[in-house]
Design a protein around this motif. Structure first.
Motif, PDB file in Angstrom:
ATOM      1  N   THR A  16       0.837  -1.206   0.000  1.00 17.84           N
ATOM      2  CA  THR A  16       0.000   0.000   0.000  1.00 17.84           C
ATOM      3  C   THR A  16       0.871   1.254   0.000  1.00 17.84           C
ATOM      4  N   LEU A  17       1.955   1.222   0.773  1.00 20.06           N
ATOM      5  CA  LEU A  17       2.873   2.361   0.808  1.00 20.06           C
ATOM      6  C   LEU A  17       3.525   2.575  -0.550  1.00 20.06           C
ATOM      7  N   VAL A  18       3.969   1.476  -1.174  1.00 23.43           N
ATOM      8  CA  VAL A  18       4.612   1.591  -2.490  1.00 23.43           C
ATOM      9  C   VAL A  18       3.646   2.201  -3.503  1.00 23.43           C
ATOM     10  N   LYS A  19       2.398   1.756  -3.474  1.00 21.71           N
ATOM     11  CA  LYS A  19       1.411   2.290  -4.413  1.00 21.71           C
ATOM     12  C   LYS A  19       1.154   3.759  -4.151  1.00 21.71           C
ATOM     13  N   ALA A  20       1.124   4.154  -2.863  1.00 18.51           N
ATOM     14  CA  ALA A  20       0.896   5.563  -2.532  1.00 18.51           C
ATOM     15  C   ALA A  20       2.061   6.435  -2.999  1.00 18.51           C
ATOM     16  N   MET A  21       3.289   5.904  -2.936  1.00 16.79           N
ATOM     17  CA  MET A  21       4.456   6.689  -3.352  1.00 16.79           C
ATOM     18  C   MET A  21       4.596   6.778  -4.865  1.00 16.79           C
ATOM     19  N   THR A  22       4.213   5.700  -5.564  1.00 13.33           N
ATOM     20  CA  THR A  22       4.536   5.603  -6.992  1.00 13.33           C
ATOM     21  C   THR A  22       3.334   5.608  -7.910  1.00 13.33           C
ATOM     22  N   ASP A  23       2.160   5.392  -7.356  1.00 12.01           N
ATOM     23  CA  ASP A  23       0.927   5.219  -8.143  1.00 12.01           C
ATOM     24  C   ASP A  23       1.002   3.964  -9.015  1.00 12.01           C
ATOM     25  N   ILE A  24       1.824   2.995  -8.587  1.00  9.87           N
ATOM     26  CA  ILE A  24       1.935   1.695  -9.265  1.00  9.87           C
ATOM     27  C   ILE A  24       1.619   0.611  -8.258  1.00  9.87           C
ATOM     28  N   ASP A  25       0.696  -0.270  -8.606  1.00 11.83           N
ATOM     29  CA  ASP A  25       0.379  -1.382  -7.718  1.00 11.83           C
ATOM     30  C   ASP A  25       1.411  -2.486  -7.921  1.00 11.83           C
ATOM     31  N   PRO A  26       2.253  -2.795  -6.909  1.00 14.58           N
ATOM     32  CA  PRO A  26       3.299  -3.809  -7.099  1.00 14.58           C
ATOM     33  C   PRO A  26       2.775  -5.239  -7.087  1.00 14.58           C
ATOM     34  N   ASP A  27       1.530  -5.431  -6.613  1.00 20.02           N
ATOM     35  CA  ASP A  27       0.955  -6.776  -6.623  1.00 20.02           C
ATOM     36  C   ASP A  27       0.528  -7.116  -8.047  1.00 20.02           C
ATOM     37  N   ARG A  28       1.140  -8.180  -8.600  1.00 22.58           N
ATOM     38  CA  ARG A  28       0.948  -8.493 -10.021  1.00 22.58           C
ATOM     39  C   ARG A  28      -0.078  -9.588 -10.258  1.00 22.58           C
ATOM     40  N   PHE A  29      -0.307 -10.446  -9.273  1.00 24.64           N
ATOM     41  CA  PHE A  29      -1.127 -11.635  -9.490  1.00 24.64           C
ATOM     42  C   PHE A  29      -2.549 -11.451  -8.958  1.00 24.64           C
ATOM     43  N   PRO A  30      -3.516 -12.053  -9.648  1.00 29.44           N
ATOM     44  CA  PRO A  30      -4.918 -11.936  -9.187  1.00 29.44           C
ATOM     45  C   PRO A  30      -5.106 -12.443  -7.758  1.00 29.44           C
ATOM     46  N   GLU A  31      -4.402 -13.531  -7.383  1.00 24.51           N
ATOM     47  CA  GLU A  31      -4.570 -14.054  -6.028  1.00 24.51           C
ATOM     48  C   GLU A  31      -4.030 -13.092  -4.977  1.00 24.51           C
TER      49      GLU A  31
END
Length: 621
Positions: A16-31
């Motif tokens: 969540t922190l990474v996404k807030a900093m970069t606007d990129i969701d690092p979670d790649r897989f549907p699961e």
């Protein structure tokens, strides 16, 4: 460019922190999205307020995915240790911190997340607990910042602190030999195989030939991307996607090292300094089986303790690690060892391909390992040369983990000081090598002993066949040639082209041998053009007379007095000048002798490139 990695307990808000900093969701897989839990490495990037671009590797926090976490943090420059304000320090907080400490990642920030869920007093209590947890680790006294990924509180301060730390962080050196530990491999329609990883130690360029160090497979770089932007070349320290031509996805797996061909070979043994983590649950025993983690690779291994019978929590020791599967390793690499459930410790490689240590508690072995670990660049070069000499530039650079330029400079200094012996212009001649001064003295002693023994056994021979000495020294021909040049220059040997001798070796005939030689020469001169072939003379004496230039062997059993040989060849040459050619019959008539002697003589002249056969005739070359 720098790479930042996350670390911390599951559900503490790393992704969540990474996404807030970069606007990129690092979670790649549907699961991952469905379970809201990271299970494998995620990747993102951003531009900091200073304008500096950085890559981010997001790691899973759950204890079941520690192996994936280890694959992500081996090549980072700065770590963000994430601790949730509503839970504080948890088991994986401690384990991830222990791993960062073992890997000697000294640039770090503690990020207290979810500050919007608790009051300020609790945040301060969490910071105090974290501060206690950091004591005695590489993260001790590192900055701590409270943030909320949902409200944005503290995010600007976090980015500014990252910028400030990176201002004081040295960029990775270009050692001229790129390594990219592969963490992902996939295919893209129309492009083919793509691998990703963090580039360390060197640069890559489009069109460059590469090798997978583990399997030996080769390919070419079809394209490069960093942060989804095409580039033609890269510096070390960047996250890269490399499009490969000549390899299928099935030929590549996580843990491989992409590099340039020819220099990095897998090893089954490494010498290392190993430290147990503070909270290791059990002592490490001699020959204990573990899992060995290095960058993105892992292998089963056994630990041979060299200076102790066991290591307990927090202790250090010298070890040799025996790998069940060979891995490409470089001096200075950091590693982690684990049991099936716990992180036990780790350390730093001091020798990537040592000899097997059969003896334990050997002071000389420990002293050499300490030199490799703590010595200066010159100390390390001497130590490597002593163990592996003669060493060329590539070997020294790889085993010392120093750039080729630095190795060349230090070798020049050590050569001038007399600590190393350089054969050839080191750093310029491709086959130039160095010996340690002691190693060179030992080699000279071996050569002298071999020559002395040979002279004693065969006093009438000029010297030892040159290639016999090369075989004894077990040297390649190019290195041997340089060794010979140096030995001759130092006056240690005399090179007689096909043989070597000691400078003071002289062939001395006994009175009986002198009498035998004189009688044999007289027998040759009695019938000079048809000399006897049944005269019994020792092979040793014949060899002496040939070396002295008194006789010439032109064929099996056909030997002429040297003066007679010169007369016959001169007359044949003059005939060829006058007539243009000569046959065997004409030569036989010229000397009133038989074909038995003339044919070997003419064939010998052919071999000496005086004449050339054309059909049944000889002509001058």
């Amino acid at each position: 460019m720098y790479v930042i990695g996350t670390a911390g307990h599951v559900d503490h808000g790393k992704s969540t922190l990474v996404k807030a900093m970069t606007d990129i969701d690092p979670d790649r897989f549907p699961e991952e999205k469905a379970r809201e839990m990271t299970i494998d490495l995620g990747f993102a990037w951003m531009t900091l307020p200073s304008g500096r671009d950085v890559s981010i590797v997001d790691v899973p926090g759950h204890e079941r995915f520690i192996k994936n976490m280890l694959a992500g943090v081996g090549a980072i420059d700065l770590a963000l240790l994430i601790v949730a304000a509503d839970e504080s320090v948890m088991p994986q907080t401690r384990e991830h911190l222990a791993i960062l400490d073992i890997l000697q990642i000294t640039r770090g920030l503690v990020v207290i997340t979810k500050t919007d869920l608790v009051d300020l007093e609790l945040v301060e209590l969490v910071k105090a607990e974290v501060e206690d947890t950091l004591q005695g680790t590489s993260f001790e006294n590192c900055p701590m910042i409270g943030v909320s990924a949902y409200t944005g509180d503290g995010m600007d301060e976090l980015k500014a602190n990252i910028d400030s730390i990176l201002d004081e962080t040295d960029a990775r050196k270009d050692l001229g030999r790129p390594r990219l530990p592969i963490d992902r491999c996939f295919t893209i329609s129309g492009f083919g195989t793509v691998v990703t990883g963090t580039l360390i130690d060197g640069t890559l360029t489009v069109g460059q030939e590469i090798e997978l160090a583990g399997s030996g497979h080769r390919a070419r770089v079809r394209g490069l991307q960093s942060h989804k932007t095409k580039v033609d070349a890269t510096d070390p320290g960047v996250r890269l996607a490399v499009n490969l031509s000549g390899l299928s996805k099935d030929e590549v797996e996580r843990g491989e090292i992409l590099t340039i061909p020819g220099w990095l070979k897998p090893t089954r043994r490494v010498d290392a300094r190993l430290r147990m983590v503070k909270n290791a649950p059990n002592p490490l025993k001699h020959n204990q089986g573990v899992t060995f983690h290095l960058f993105t690779s892992e292998a089963s291994a056994r630990i041979r303790l060299l200076d102790s019978n066991g290591l307990v929590a927090g202790q250090e020791g010298w070890v040799q690690i025996l790998l069940e599967e060979p891995l490409p390793v470089v001096k200075g690499d950091f590693f982690v060892i684990r049991s099936s459930e716990d992180t036990l410790g780790g350390g730093q490689i001091v020798d990537p391909s040592p000899r097997r240590r059969y003896r334990r508690f050997d002071d000389d072995v420990v002293e050499r390992m300490m030199t490799l670990d703590q010595g200066t660049g010159q100390d390390i070069i001497i130590s490597v040369a002593e163990q592996w000499g003669p060493c060329d530039l590539t070997t020294l650079s790889q085993r010392t983990n120093l750039s080729r330029e630095e190795v060349s400079e230090r070798v020049a200094e050590l050569t001038e000081d007399g600590d190393l012996i350089s054969l050839g212009e080191f750093g310029k001649d491709a086959d130039a090598v160095v010996y340690p001064a002691q190693g060179w003295a030992i080699l000279k002693s071996k050569v002298a002993s071999a020559l002395q023994l040979y002279h004693s056994q065969y006093p009438l021979r000029q010297g030892v066949p040159t290639q016999e000495i090369r075989s004894r020294l077990d040297l390649s021909q190019p290195v041997y040639q340089r060794v010979l040049v140096r030995l001759v220059m130092e006056g240690a040997v005399v090179d007689e082209r096909q043989s070597l001798r000691l400078p003071d070796h002289e062939i001395t005939l006994t009175p009986k041998m002198e009498e035998e030689a004189s009688a044999y020469l007289n027998s040759l001169q009695k019938d000079p053009y048809s000399p006897p072939s049944d005269q019994k003379v020792s092979a040793e004496l014949l060899a002496v007379l040939i070396d002295q230039g008194k006789i010439v062997r032109v064929g099996d059993g056909v030997i002429f007095d040297a003066n007679v040989y010169r007369e016959m060849t001169e007359r044949i040459v003059q005939h060829l000048k006058d007539q243009g050619n000569i046959t065997v019959a004409e030569a036989r008539t010229m000397f009133d002798t038989s074909r038995k002697y003339i044919l070997p003589l003419l064939e010998h002249m052919d071999q000496q490139q005086i004449t050339r056969r054309t059909g049944d005739e000889r002509v001058l070359r």
